[in-house]
Scaffold this motif. Structure first.
Motif, mmCIF file in Angstrom:
data_model
loop_
_atom_site.group_PDB
_atom_site.id
_atom_site.type_symbol
_atom_site.label_atom_id
_atom_site.label_comp_id
_atom_site.label_asym_id
_atom_site.label_seq_id
_atom_site.Cartn_x
_atom_site.Cartn_y
_atom_site.Cartn_z
ATOM 1 N N TYR A 157 0.824 -1.205 0.000
ATOM 2 C CA TYR A 157 0.000 0.000 0.000
ATOM 3 C C TYR A 157 0.860 1.258 0.000
ATOM 4 O O TYR A 157 0.469 2.283 -0.563
ATOM 5 N N LEU A 158 2.022 1.189 0.627
ATOM 6 C CA LEU A 158 2.904 2.354 0.643
ATOM 7 C C LEU A 158 3.333 2.725 -0.776
ATOM 8 O O LEU A 158 3.397 3.912 -1.127
ATOM 9 N N MET A 159 3.608 1.714 -1.611
ATOM 10 C CA MET A 159 3.979 2.008 -2.997
ATOM 11 C C MET A 159 2.846 2.729 -3.723
ATOM 12 O O MET A 159 3.072 3.676 -4.481
ATOM 13 N N ALA A 160 1.608 2.264 -3.499
ATOM 14 C CA ALA A 160 0.465 2.916 -4.140
ATOM 15 C C ALA A 160 0.268 4.338 -3.619
ATOM 16 O O ALA A 160 -0.055 5.259 -4.385
ATOM 17 N N LEU A 161 0.457 4.545 -2.310
ATOM 18 C CA LEU A 161 0.282 5.873 -1.729
ATOM 19 C C LEU A 161 1.376 6.842 -2.172
ATOM 20 O O LEU A 161 1.129 8.044 -2.293
ATOM 21 N N ILE A 162 2.567 6.330 -2.416
ATOM 22 C CA ILE A 162 3.639 7.191 -2.922
ATOM 23 C C ILE A 162 3.242 7.776 -4.277
ATOM 24 O O ILE A 162 3.432 8.964 -4.551
ATOM 25 N N GLY A 163 2.663 6.943 -5.138
ATOM 26 C CA GLY A 163 2.206 7.441 -6.431
ATOM 27 C C GLY A 163 1.056 8.418 -6.303
ATOM 28 O O GLY A 163 1.015 9.440 -7.004
ATOM 29 N N LEU A 164 0.120 8.124 -5.414
ATOM 30 C CA LEU A 164 -1.013 9.025 -5.219
ATOM 31 C C LEU A 164 -0.556 10.355 -4.626
ATOM 32 O O LEU A 164 -1.124 11.414 -4.953
ATOM 33 N N ASN A 165 0.450 10.320 -3.774
ATOM 34 C CA ASN A 165 0.972 11.563 -3.207
ATOM 35 C C ASN A 165 1.580 12.446 -4.290
ATOM 36 O O ASN A 165 1.481 13.680 -4.227
ATOM 37 N N LEU A 166 2.205 11.840 -5.280
ATOM 38 C CA LEU A 166 2.724 12.620 -6.402
ATOM 39 C C LEU A 166 1.583 13.291 -7.155
ATOM 40 O O LEU A 166 1.644 14.482 -7.471
ATOM 41 N N THR A 167 0.528 12.526 -7.448
ATOM 42 C CA THR A 167 -0.590 13.058 -8.228
ATOM 43 C C THR A 167 -1.339 14.134 -7.470
ATOM 44 O O THR A 167 -1.615 15.214 -8.000
ATOM 45 N N VAL A 168 -1.647 13.865 -6.195
ATOM 46 C CA VAL A 168 -2.491 14.771 -5.411
ATOM 47 C C VAL A 168 -1.659 15.825 -4.690
ATOM 48 O O VAL A 168 -1.940 17.025 -4.757
ATOM 49 N N GLY A 169 -0.614 15.383 -3.983
ATOM 50 C CA GLY A 169 0.128 16.293 -3.118
ATOM 51 C C GLY A 169 1.098 17.191 -3.845
ATOM 52 O O GLY A 169 1.237 18.365 -3.504
ATOM 53 N N TYR A 170 1.804 16.645 -4.839
ATOM 54 C CA TYR A 170 2.825 17.432 -5.514
ATOM 55 C C TYR A 170 2.309 18.099 -6.791
ATOM 56 O O TYR A 170 2.696 19.225 -7.095
ATOM 57 N N ALA A 171 1.461 17.393 -7.556
ATOM 58 C CA ALA A 171 0.953 17.977 -8.803
ATOM 59 C C ALA A 171 -0.393 18.656 -8.618
ATOM 60 O O ALA A 171 -0.850 19.371 -9.520
ATOM 61 N N GLY A 172 -1.064 18.423 -7.485
ATOM 62 C CA GLY A 172 -2.323 19.106 -7.205
ATOM 63 C C GLY A 172 -3.501 18.622 -8.023
ATOM 64 O O GLY A 172 -4.470 19.367 -8.212
ATOM 65 N N GLN A 173 -3.468 17.358 -8.505
ATOM 66 C CA GLN A 173 -4.562 16.804 -9.300
ATOM 67 C C GLN A 173 -5.348 15.804 -8.448
ATOM 68 O O GLN A 173 -4.783 14.826 -7.975
ATOM 69 N N MET A 174 -6.620 16.032 -8.259
ATOM 70 C CA MET A 174 -7.437 15.163 -7.426
ATOM 71 C C MET A 174 -7.697 13.837 -8.133
ATOM 72 O O MET A 174 -8.031 13.811 -9.315
ATOM 73 N N SER A 175 -7.540 12.738 -7.416
ATOM 74 C CA SER A 175 -7.753 11.414 -7.994
ATOM 75 C C SER A 175 -8.443 10.502 -6.993
ATOM 76 O O SER A 175 -7.995 10.376 -5.850
ATOM 77 N N ASN A 203 -11.968 1.855 -1.440
ATOM 78 C CA ASN A 203 -10.544 1.724 -1.151
ATOM 79 C C ASN A 203 -9.761 2.913 -1.702
ATOM 80 O O ASN A 203 -8.758 3.328 -1.112
ATOM 81 N N SER A 204 -10.221 3.480 -2.814
ATOM 82 C CA SER A 204 -9.601 4.709 -3.327
ATOM 83 C C SER A 204 -9.791 5.850 -2.343
ATOM 84 O O SER A 204 -8.883 6.672 -2.138
ATOM 85 N N LEU A 205 -10.964 5.915 -1.723
ATOM 86 C CA LEU A 205 -11.208 6.939 -0.706
ATOM 87 C C LEU A 205 -10.273 6.765 0.484
ATOM 88 O O LEU A 205 -9.738 7.739 1.023
ATOM 89 N N MET A 206 -10.052 5.514 0.890
ATOM 90 C CA MET A 206 -9.147 5.255 2.004
ATOM 91 C C MET A 206 -7.714 5.652 1.648
ATOM 92 O O MET A 206 -6.987 6.198 2.480
ATOM 93 N N MET A 207 -7.311 5.386 0.405
ATOM 94 C CA MET A 207 -5.961 5.768 -0.010
ATOM 95 C C MET A 207 -5.797 7.289 -0.009
ATOM 96 O O MET A 207 -4.777 7.818 0.460
ATOM 97 N N LEU A 208 -6.792 7.985 -0.535
ATOM 98 C CA LEU A 208 -6.734 9.447 -0.514
ATOM 99 C C LEU A 208 -6.710 9.958 0.922
ATOM 100 O O LEU A 208 -5.978 10.909 1.245
#
Length: 337
Positions: free
Chosen positions: A63-81, A264-269
């Motif tokens: 899950y950490l690998m998946a969250l690292i990617g989501l952090n790039l999309t949401v946290g660093y690039a500012g795109q909601m997913s 599960n996407s909501l939990m990851m976000l």
């Protein structure tokens, strides 16, 4: 009065400015040592755990690998997913189908990553038209579509019966069928993903992602190709989730659509936001919250979900910047005093 004392022809400065300039380097060194100690402790911890504890530690890494990617999309690039669980599922099903056909783990891993990269690139196109909650609904619809395909296309995915008998990978001729061996293998892969993300975020790409998040119009005026970086933010985030899905499939050795529901996407976000969106180590704390904390609260039996929910709500109210914002808040408080 000067604070410079001549020592052997050299001048040693003990001024406050010099001490302050040396402080960041000292803090960075201490942080790296502390981080290495935590990684070593986490690598040794499963030796003293039962099989279920080792399973949870391995699940944490996936899950950490998946969250690292989501952090790039949401946290660093500012795109909601809200579609990260769909990419986790795509990677898992590609791995399951490929390994059931006899393909080795190290063949299906890049295939799953490339498939998720291509689909993530395509999913990024709605982000060029809509933003914020509209984009969230678009990615949510994508997750629901992928979930329905996984559940209804029984000839390919097995439907609700799933796919069983997914083998563990082999490394240099040794099958990683034991829980500990597969955990160490997954942990090493997670550290590689983190290292690559660290390099990416400190490259010109990382600065371009941050500029895209802060002010797209200003970023474009400075020469940042916002179209390309928006698409790549989704593609790289999806790739991380696809890689995580391959490890998830090998871990559980059986997959069916339920773990890839949009909830599960909501939990990851939620994990990214609670840990600290846009902070490199935020996904680590986020993975702890969504994977390990619910298990630690199971001793409360029927009340553990309510306690977990109230805890999350409290964190969102008092720590909107995530758990990693606590040191910053303490520094600001000391500075104010």
């Amino acid at each position: 009065m000067s604070a410079n004392i001549p020592t052997g022809g050299h001048v040693a400065s003990t001024s406050p400015a010099a001490q302050q300039s040396a402080a960041p380097g000292m803090r960075t060194h201490v942080q790296l040592v502390a981080l290495a100690a935590v990684v070593i402790a986490f690598a040794v911890l499963p030796v003293f755990l039962k099989n279920y504890g080792v399973y949870l530690c391995t699940l944490f890494c996936a899950y950490l690998m998946a969250l690292i990617g989501l952090n790039l999309t949401v946290g660093y690039a500012g795109q909601m997913s809200l579609g990260q669980a769909a990419f986790l599922g795509i990677g898992a099903y590609v791995a399951a189908l490929g390994m059931k056909m006899g393909l080795p783990f190290f063949v299906v891993l890049p295939v799953a990553a490339l498939v998720c990269f291509a689909i993530g690139l395509a999913l990024g196109f709605p982000a060029l038209r809509v933003q914020h909650h509209y984009l969230a609904f678009a990615t949510l619809g994508f997750n629901i579509l992928v979930f329905l395909i996984m559940r209804n296309e029984e000839q390919i995915t097995g439907g609700t019966f799933g796919i069983s008998g997914i083998p563990r990978p082999s490394l240099f001729g040794f099958v990683l069928d034991s829980s500990l061996a597969f955990f160490w293998f997954t942990l090493a892969s997670t550290l590689i993903v983190m290292g690559l993300m660290w390099w990416l975020l400190r490259s010109p790409w990382g600065r371009a992602f941050a500029a895209l998040r802060d002010n797209p119009i200003r970023a474009e005026s400075l020469g940042v190709n916002i179209t390309a970086y928006t698409l790549f933010a989704f593609a790289i985030g999806a790739t991380c989730a696809g890689i995580a899905g391959v490890y998830f499939a090998s871990l559980v050795e059986f997959i069916e659509p339920a773990p890839f529901h949009f909830s599960n996407s909501l939990m990851m976000l939620l994990g990214v936001i609670i840990g600290g969106s846009g902070r490199f180590l935020g996904p680590v704390l986020g993975a702890v919250v969504i994977v390990l904390v619910p298990e630690w609260l199971r001793f409360m039996q029927n009340w553990y979900l309510a306690v977990f929910g109230f805890t999350v709500v409290g964190l969102m109210i008092w720590l909107p910047g995530g758990l990693l914002s606590i040191p910053e808040k303490l520094r600001l408080k000391r500075a104010g005093q």
